[in-house]
Structure formats: C-alpha cells, structure tokens
Design a protein around this motif. Sequence first.
Motif, short mmCIF file in Angstrom:
data_model
loop_
_atom_site.label_atom_id
_atom_site.label_comp_id
_atom_site.label_asym_id
_atom_site.label_seq_id
_atom_site.Cartn_x
_atom_site.Cartn_y
_atom_site.Cartn_z
N PHE A 187 -5.09 0.55 9.15
CA PHE A 187 -5.28 1.57 8.11
C PHE A 187 -6.70 2.13 8.19
O PHE A 187 -7.66 1.42 7.94
CB PHE A 187 -5.04 0.98 6.73
N HIS A 188 -6.80 3.42 8.52
CA HIS A 188 -8.10 4.07 8.65
C HIS A 188 -8.53 4.76 7.37
O HIS A 188 -9.72 4.98 7.16
CB HIS A 188 -8.06 5.09 9.79
N THR A 189 -7.57 5.16 6.54
CA THR A 189 -7.87 5.81 5.29
C THR A 189 -7.10 5.12 4.17
O THR A 189 -6.17 4.35 4.42
CB THR A 189 -7.53 7.32 5.33
N ILE A 190 -7.47 5.42 2.94
CA ILE A 190 -6.97 4.63 1.81
C ILE A 190 -5.95 5.40 0.96
O ILE A 190 -5.87 5.20 -0.24
CB ILE A 190 -8.15 4.17 0.92
N ASN A 191 -5.18 6.25 1.61
CA ASN A 191 -4.16 7.03 0.89
C ASN A 191 -3.19 6.13 0.14
O ASN A 191 -2.81 5.06 0.64
CB ASN A 191 -3.40 7.91 1.88
N PHE A 192 -2.75 6.58 -1.03
CA PHE A 192 -1.91 5.75 -1.88
C PHE A 192 -0.60 5.33 -1.21
O PHE A 192 -0.19 4.16 -1.36
CB PHE A 192 -1.62 6.46 -3.21
N PRO A 193 0.11 6.19 -0.46
CA PRO A 193 1.33 5.73 0.23
C PRO A 193 1.05 4.56 1.18
O PRO A 193 1.90 3.69 1.36
CB PRO A 193 1.80 6.98 0.99
N TYR A 194 -0.15 4.56 1.78
CA TYR A 194 -0.51 3.44 2.67
C TYR A 194 -0.67 2.15 1.87
O TYR A 194 -0.31 1.06 2.32
CB TYR A 194 -1.81 3.75 3.41
N TYR A 195 -1.25 2.28 0.69
CA TYR A 195 -1.42 1.10 -0.17
C TYR A 195 -0.07 0.51 -0.55
O TYR A 195 0.13 -0.71 -0.49
CB TYR A 195 -2.20 1.51 -1.42
N LEU A 196 0.86 1.37 -0.92
CA LEU A 196 2.21 0.88 -1.26
C LEU A 196 2.86 0.22 -0.05
O LEU A 196 3.54 -0.81 -0.17
CB LEU A 196 3.07 2.04 -1.77
N ALA A 197 2.67 0.82 1.12
CA ALA A 197 3.24 0.24 2.33
C ALA A 197 2.64 -1.14 2.61
O ALA A 197 3.34 -2.07 2.99
CB ALA A 197 2.99 1.17 3.52
N ALA A 198 1.32 -1.24 2.40
CA ALA A 198 0.65 -2.52 2.65
C ALA A 198 1.16 -3.61 1.71
O ALA A 198 1.27 -4.78 2.09
CB ALA A 198 -0.86 -2.35 2.48
N ARG A 200 -8.33 -5.53 -0.44
CA ARG A 200 -7.79 -6.87 -0.64
C ARG A 200 -6.33 -6.99 -0.19
O ARG A 200 -5.85 -8.10 0.03
CB ARG A 200 -7.91 -7.26 -2.12
N ALA A 201 -5.65 -5.87 -0.05
CA ALA A 201 -4.27 -5.89 0.43
C ALA A 201 -4.20 -6.07 1.94
O ALA A 201 -3.12 -6.29 2.50
CB ALA A 201 -3.56 -4.59 0.05
N ASN A 261 1.02 6.87 12.19
CA ASN A 261 1.63 7.10 10.86
C ASN A 261 3.12 6.83 10.84
O ASN A 261 3.90 7.58 10.25
CB ASN A 261 1.34 8.54 10.40
N GLU A 262 3.51 5.75 11.48
CA GLU A 262 4.92 5.34 11.46
C GLU A 262 5.10 4.20 10.46
O GLU A 262 4.42 3.18 10.56
CB GLU A 262 5.38 4.89 12.84
N PHE A 263 6.00 4.37 9.54
CA PHE A 263 6.31 3.30 8.59
C PHE A 263 7.38 2.42 9.22
O PHE A 263 8.51 2.32 8.75
CB PHE A 263 6.76 3.89 7.25
N GLN A 264 6.98 1.80 10.34
CA GLN A 264 7.88 1.00 11.16
C GLN A 264 7.19 -0.31 11.52
O GLN A 264 5.96 -0.42 11.43
CB GLN A 264 8.26 1.76 12.44
N PRO A 265 7.95 -1.32 11.95
CA PRO A 265 7.34 -2.59 12.36
C PRO A 265 6.37 -2.38 13.52
O PRO A 265 6.57 -1.51 14.37
CB PRO A 265 8.54 -3.43 12.80
N ALA A 266 5.30 -3.17 13.53
CA ALA A 266 4.31 -3.12 14.60
C ALA A 266 3.59 -4.46 14.65
O ALA A 266 3.63 -5.23 13.69
CB ALA A 266 3.32 -1.99 14.35
N ASN A 273 4.27 -3.65 0.20
CA ASN A 273 5.71 -3.87 0.21
C ASN A 273 6.36 -3.93 1.59
O ASN A 273 7.50 -4.35 1.71
CB ASN A 273 6.40 -2.74 -0.58
N TRP A 274 5.65 -3.55 2.59
CA TRP A 274 6.23 -3.46 3.93
C TRP A 274 6.28 -4.84 4.57
O TRP A 274 5.26 -5.42 4.91
CB TRP A 274 5.37 -2.51 4.75
N ARG A 275 7.46 -5.37 4.76
CA ARG A 275 7.62 -6.77 5.17
C ARG A 275 7.36 -6.99 6.66
O ARG A 275 6.94 -8.06 7.06
CB ARG A 275 9.03 -7.25 4.83
N ARG A 276 7.66 -6.00 7.49
CA ARG A 276 7.53 -6.21 8.93
C ARG A 276 6.36 -5.39 9.49
O ARG A 276 6.45 -4.79 10.55
CB ARG A 276 8.83 -5.82 9.62
N ARG A 277 5.28 -5.42 8.76
CA ARG A 277 4.14 -4.59 9.11
C ARG A 277 3.25 -5.23 10.18
O ARG A 277 2.35 -4.60 10.70
CB ARG A 277 3.30 -4.32 7.86
N GLY A 278 3.44 -6.52 10.50
CA GLY A 278 2.53 -7.21 11.40
C GLY A 278 1.22 -7.50 10.69
O GLY A 278 1.18 -7.64 9.47
#
Length: 344
Positions: A52-63, A106-107, A42-47, A65-70
């Motif tokens: 993603f194991h669950t579909i929580n809304f903050p994870y969706y936003l991260a998926a 789809r994200a 649960n780190e909102f950091q580059p990797a 908008n997160w540019r360095r997510r790997g």
Amino acid sequence: MLTINMMSQAESVAGQGVGSAYRELVNLLTKYYPDQLDIRYNEFQPADITHFHTINFPYYLAALNWRRRGVKVGYVHFLPHTLDGSIKLASPVQWGFKHYLLNFYRAMDHLVVVNPVFKDELVKRYGFDADKITYIPNFVAKSSFYKMSEPHRLAARQENGLAADDFVILGVGQIQKRKGIDDFIQLALDHPDIKFVWAGGFSFGKITDGYETYKAVYDNPPANLTFAGIVDRDKMNALYNMADIFLLPSYNELFPMAILESFSAQTPVMLRDLDLYHAIIEDDYIPAVDREDMDKWLIEFKENPKRLEVYVDKAIAASNFYSEDRIAGLWLDFYQGLVADKEK
C-alpha cells in the motif's frame, strides 16, 4: 515468482513526491526483476505481498477485510505531526485524519520508512513495534536525472528567462508553510541580484495551509522570483541543471525525492539543517540553521562560485550511494524475507 500487488493513487495528484517515489520504485522492480517479481496494480485479488503506497479509504477496508491479501506492507510517506503546515482543516477533521492515518498503518503487517529517524518516531511517539518497521531509502534513476552538457544547460536557462551569468537558486515542492516557502520568498526579496525559481504548486488546493497568502505572492511575485508551477517530471532535470544551488528550506521532511534528483543532476544542495538529514546524507549538503544562515551562504557562493565545486563532488558521491543497483537489491531481499517469514 512472487506476486506483488501495488496499491496506489499516488499519481492522481500532480506535483507530489509520493508519486515520484512510487513511479521510481515500480520502474526499478520491473527493470531489475521481471523473472522474479510479478508486479500488479490496484488489484483486489490474492497476492504474496500487497504493498500500500497511499492511504485511500478503500485500501484501508481491503486491509481490514481481505482474507487472501498475503503480507500487507504500508509505505510511510508522512506521519501525523508532519501534516502540520501542509494542510489546514477544521480541528475535528484534522484530528480525525491523523487518527485514521495511524489506524491505517496499524492495519499493516509491516511498514517501510524512507528515513531511519521516522522509524524511531513510529516506535517512541506512536507505539509501533520496531521489528515490524524497515528502513529502505528513496532513489532516482540516473537515466532520468543526470548532468546535462553546457549547451543544454544554457538552453534550459534561456527557456526559463535566465541569462548565462545569472546566479540561480532553485526550490522544489508544494507551496506550503512546511516547505519553508516564507523563507524562500524573503530571501528573494533580500537578494534582488539573485534569481530564484520555485517549481511546484498548490496540489491540495485551497486546503493548503496559508493558501490565500501564498497565492497572492504566487500571482504577483518579486521581479527576481519565478513560480514555475507544477512541472512535469520529465522536464525537472533541466531545472536542476540550470540552477547553481538547489535550496530546500523545509521545516520537516521524510526523504525528499527532490534532494536525490538534485544530487543525480550534480547540483549542490542547501538544506535547513534538520536532524533527520544527519542520518542519511550528513556532510553531503550545505547546512543552514535558519534563513540568516542561508543568507550568508548565498552571499558567499555568489561572490565565490568556485567554492561550490566541493558540493558538486558531494552530490556525485551521494547519488552513487543511493544507486539503483543497491536499492533494487534491498527491495528484493525485503520482499523475499517477508514471504519466507510468513511461510515459517
């Protein structure tokens, strides 16, 4: 070393198979590949990979908008149509949640399913790219689920109010329509000479489909039916061992952890004979078309318990096939392949 960021709230609600699958996977990877995989949580950091194991809304936003997510990997534990019979929301809310679920998938850059049938569903019903979906089955650790000695098995029965000579049927899962709980209850009513135990509760509370009806039975069950409630996972092995048969009458599933747990405990498994099981555990379980079929099987095995021995052997074989060693290798190859493809 690859950095794998596990994004999950799967263990925030007790009694869900998603949480069991998540815990098994992270334990497996940290055990087998401590020098090859750097597992983070649960780190909102580059990797290298964000899983993603669950579909929580903050994870969706991260998926989104997160540019360095790997590489973004989504674990598919359910599909929109499998929610029917699990939770009951107002129609617009239910429709919106199903729409959100598909948008979440789809994200992702890649999806993992635990049953090959659901890969076909994603492609044919929902229009996903087959090349971006991988099937990797569930598994359980034999250190957690195993055959207990006879004294320990009898002690488990005693702790649960069961006699040594009782014929015991165990069901596991959330109490909801989709799980076939109506048939389980009716079988108990039809067979007062057989003991039935259901381990699981109302993880979704009052939004559970049929909550009021099931809660009434839960609070006042037939004399031969015990609702054990949500049982801690470290106590589940004893329940599988005390049972003569594990029965899951679900109408739709992915690949229930409870089936693998029962196999690992060497307890015969009876299932509603769904098409999806044919692709993963065909011939390893007792197939029942409907409740009438389950009824016939129960009568047969109670009168001839030695006939269950062949299904003990099948449980052992199935458990060996879904071994830790083999599944660990599949996950490492999968992660390494995704990163290699991205670098290309």
